[in-house]
Write a protein that holds these residues in place. Structure first.
Motif, PDB file in Angstrom:
ATOM      1  N   GLN A  83      21.645  11.243  -0.292  1.00 59.16           N
ATOM      2  CA  GLN A  83      22.953  10.707   0.089  1.00 59.16           C
ATOM      3  C   GLN A  83      22.994   9.221  -0.262  1.00 59.16           C
ATOM      4  O   GLN A  83      22.095   8.472   0.132  1.00 59.16           O
ATOM      5  CB  GLN A  83      23.196  10.884   1.594  1.00 59.16           C
ATOM      6  N   TYR A  84      24.015   8.804  -1.009  1.00 59.32           N
ATOM      7  CA  TYR A  84      24.194   7.401  -1.337  1.00 59.32           C
ATOM      8  C   TYR A  84      25.405   6.852  -0.588  1.00 59.32           C
ATOM      9  O   TYR A  84      26.215   7.598  -0.053  1.00 59.32           O
ATOM     10  CB  TYR A  84      24.359   7.207  -2.845  1.00 59.32           C
ATOM     11  N   HIS A  85      25.546   5.549  -0.591  1.00 64.77           N
ATOM     12  CA  HIS A  85      26.629   4.889   0.143  1.00 64.77           C
ATOM     13  C   HIS A  85      27.975   5.176  -0.518  1.00 64.77           C
ATOM     14  O   HIS A  85      28.238   4.727  -1.641  1.00 64.77           O
ATOM     15  CB  HIS A  85      26.369   3.377   0.188  1.00 64.77           C
ATOM     16  N   ASN A  86      28.837   5.889   0.198  1.00 66.54           N
ATOM     17  CA  ASN A  86      30.106   6.339  -0.378  1.00 66.54           C
ATOM     18  C   ASN A  86      31.054   5.206  -0.725  1.00 66.54           C
ATOM     19  O   ASN A  86      31.958   5.368  -1.545  1.00 66.54           O
ATOM     20  CB  ASN A  86      30.800   7.299   0.600  1.00 66.54           C
ATOM     21  N   TRP A  87      30.881   4.041  -0.072  1.00 64.39           N
ATOM     22  CA  TRP A  87      31.821   2.941  -0.318  1.00 64.39           C
ATOM     23  C   TRP A  87      31.465   2.137  -1.580  1.00 64.39           C
ATOM     24  O   TRP A  87      32.245   1.298  -2.007  1.00 64.39           O
ATOM     25  CB  TRP A  87      31.863   2.008   0.891  1.00 64.39           C
ATOM     26  N   LEU A  88      30.306   2.407  -2.168  1.00 60.79           N
ATOM     27  CA  LEU A  88      29.929   1.730  -3.406  1.00 60.79           C
ATOM     28  C   LEU A  88      30.530   2.457  -4.610  1.00 60.79           C
ATOM     29  O   LEU A  88      30.772   3.654  -4.574  1.00 60.79           O
ATOM     30  CB  LEU A  88      28.410   1.700  -3.558  1.00 60.79           C
ATOM     31  N   THR A  89      30.752   1.708  -5.675  1.00 63.87           N
ATOM     32  CA  THR A  89      31.097   2.350  -6.947  1.00 63.87           C
ATOM     33  C   THR A  89      29.800   2.803  -7.611  1.00 63.87           C
ATOM     34  O   THR A  89      28.701   2.381  -7.228  1.00 63.87           O
ATOM     35  CB  THR A  89      31.829   1.392  -7.887  1.00 63.87           C
ATOM     36  N   ASN A  96      22.414  -2.110  -7.717  1.00 62.36           N
ATOM     37  CA  ASN A  96      21.551  -2.329  -6.553  1.00 62.36           C
ATOM     38  C   ASN A  96      20.188  -1.667  -6.729  1.00 62.36           C
ATOM     39  O   ASN A  96      19.170  -2.202  -6.290  1.00 62.36           O
ATOM     40  CB  ASN A  96      22.224  -1.818  -5.278  1.00 62.36           C
ATOM     41  N   HIS A  97      20.176  -0.508  -7.371  1.00 63.35           N
ATOM     42  CA  HIS A  97      18.890   0.128  -7.652  1.00 63.35           C
ATOM     43  C   HIS A  97      18.070  -0.718  -8.622  1.00 63.35           C
ATOM     44  O   HIS A  97      16.847  -0.811  -8.488  1.00 63.35           O
ATOM     45  CB  HIS A  97      19.098   1.540  -8.215  1.00 63.35           C
ATOM     46  N   GLY A  98      18.755  -1.322  -9.587  1.00 66.82           N
ATOM     47  CA  GLY A  98      18.045  -2.220 -10.505  1.00 66.82           C
ATOM     48  C   GLY A  98      17.403  -3.383  -9.780  1.00 66.82           C
ATOM     49  O   GLY A  98      16.280  -3.791 -10.093  1.00 66.82           O
ATOM     50  N   LYS A 128      34.655   4.845  -6.715  1.00 69.05           N
ATOM     51  CA  LYS A 128      33.775   4.906  -5.557  1.00 69.05           C
ATOM     52  C   LYS A 128      33.085   6.275  -5.509  1.00 69.05           C
ATOM     53  O   LYS A 128      33.662   7.286  -5.912  1.00 69.05           O
ATOM     54  CB  LYS A 128      34.553   4.655  -4.272  1.00 69.05           C
ATOM     55  N   ILE A 129      31.870   6.274  -5.006  1.00 69.45           N
ATOM     56  CA  ILE A 129      31.084   7.500  -4.988  1.00 69.45           C
ATOM     57  C   ILE A 129      31.760   8.583  -4.159  1.00 69.45           C
ATOM     58  O   ILE A 129      31.631   9.774  -4.448  1.00 69.45           O
ATOM     59  CB  ILE A 129      29.654   7.205  -4.482  1.00 69.45           C
ATOM     60  N   LYS A 130      32.539   8.193  -3.147  1.00 68.30           N
ATOM     61  CA  LYS A 130      33.232   9.190  -2.332  1.00 68.30           C
ATOM     62  C   LYS A 130      34.275   9.952  -3.151  1.00 68.30           C
ATOM     63  O   LYS A 130      34.717  11.028  -2.730  1.00 68.30           O
ATOM     64  CB  LYS A 130      33.877   8.549  -1.111  1.00 68.30           C
TER      65      LYS A 130
END
Length: 300
Positions: A83-89, A96-98, A128-130
């Motif tokens: 599960q990743y943060h839904n509010w991020l693109t 952020n992973h980089g 957004k991921i959502k």
């Protein structure tokens, strides 16, 4: 070898997990762990990447001990049901992973462009991921796993929640990575995925490896023949290809390892006045082997 384990064991209060696994994975191959839910597949990957400590045994990842920091820098990992943060693109997630990989910002930006092309999300990175579908979420997860351009990639059930189109997209990405000489360790219970992309397979049952080998070695798919006017002379000549062939009325099942022998088998039938109605490899052999090896009961 990229992965080597020697009697590696991880149990929880003496139960579950996996026991005494010794295996090796070569550079550039797709190695699949095939097993039912609860067989210990995910526990094995989490131990190899250093999230869990083994109970006993040892292993090497990229020539270094399990959990070694330098080896972990060269590993990509996609967990099951992440599960990743839904509010991020998608772009923000990759960036952020980089940063977590301690990559330089300019290198992150350049690599993100490459990764978006690989996972087929170019043009969707600012959503957004959502807003992503299940397939897109799975692909952005793969993007995170390969962002650092790892030598070794662990994928835990990467297609289990996807529809056939989504599974094909992920499968195509895995084949792209394989063509880049990446080594991929894949956990799955989907037999079709194993047959299509794997170089070698290990069947895990109740935490123990029961079989390991290439797809051809494990399947040894028999040839099915449907023959009209099947006479004794035909049978005797066919036995020169497989002495233990099985005959049921006008159908014959025989093991022929080399496809180059198939025209000779057809010639043998026709010259002895037989009528060859069908010649094909038996289907679903891997499924039969899997069920025979692990049984049909639920292990969860």
């Amino acid at each position: 070898m990229v992965i080597e384990t020697y009697n590696l064991t991880k149990q929880f209060d003496g139960k579950g997990g996996f026991q005494n696994i010794s295996l090796s994975v070569k550079e550039g191959e797709v190695f699949s762990f095939l097993g039912k839910n609860g067989a210990g597949k995910s526990t094995f990957i989490r131990t190899l990447v250093g999230i869990l400590y083994p109970t006993s045994g040892n292993g090497l990842i990229l020539g270094r001990p399990i959990g070694d920091v330098e080896a972990r820098k060269k590993i990509g990992y996609l967990p099951e049901l992440f599960q990743y943060h839904n509010w991020l693109t998608g772009y923000e997630l990759l960036f952020n992973h980089g940063l977590l990989y301690k990559m330089k910002k300019n290198d992150i930006k350049k690599r993100i462009e490459e990764v978006l092309e690989i996972v087929g999300l170019k043009g969707h990175e600012h959503k957004k991921i959502k807003q992503y579908s299940k397939g897109m979420k799975q692909r952005i997860g793969l993007g995170c796993a390969i962002l650092s351009d790892p030598e070794l990639l662990f994928l835990d059930e990467p297609t289990s929640a996807l529809d056939p189109v989504g599974r094909k997209h992920v499968r195509d990405i895995i084949l792209k990575l394989k063509n880049q000489q990446k080594t991929i360790f894949l956990n799955t219970h989907l037999l079709s995925e194993v047959e299509l992309i794997s170089d070698r397979v290990a069947i895990l049952d109740k935490g123990k490896i029961k079989k390991v080998g290439t797809i051809n070695e494990l399947m040894n798919s028999p040839v099915l023949l449907s023959i009209g006017n099947c006479n004794e002379k035909i049978i005797n000549e066919l036995k020169s290809f497989d002495p233990y062939l099985a005959k049921l009325e006008n159908e014959i099942e025989m093991h022929v390892g080399n496809n180059e022998l198939l025209p000779k088998i057809a010639e043998c039938i026709i010259k002895n006045k037989g009528l060859l109605y069908m010649m094909k490899r038996k289907e679903n052999v891997l499924e039969e082997l899997f069920i025979k090896t692990v049984g049909e009961e639920d292990e969860r």
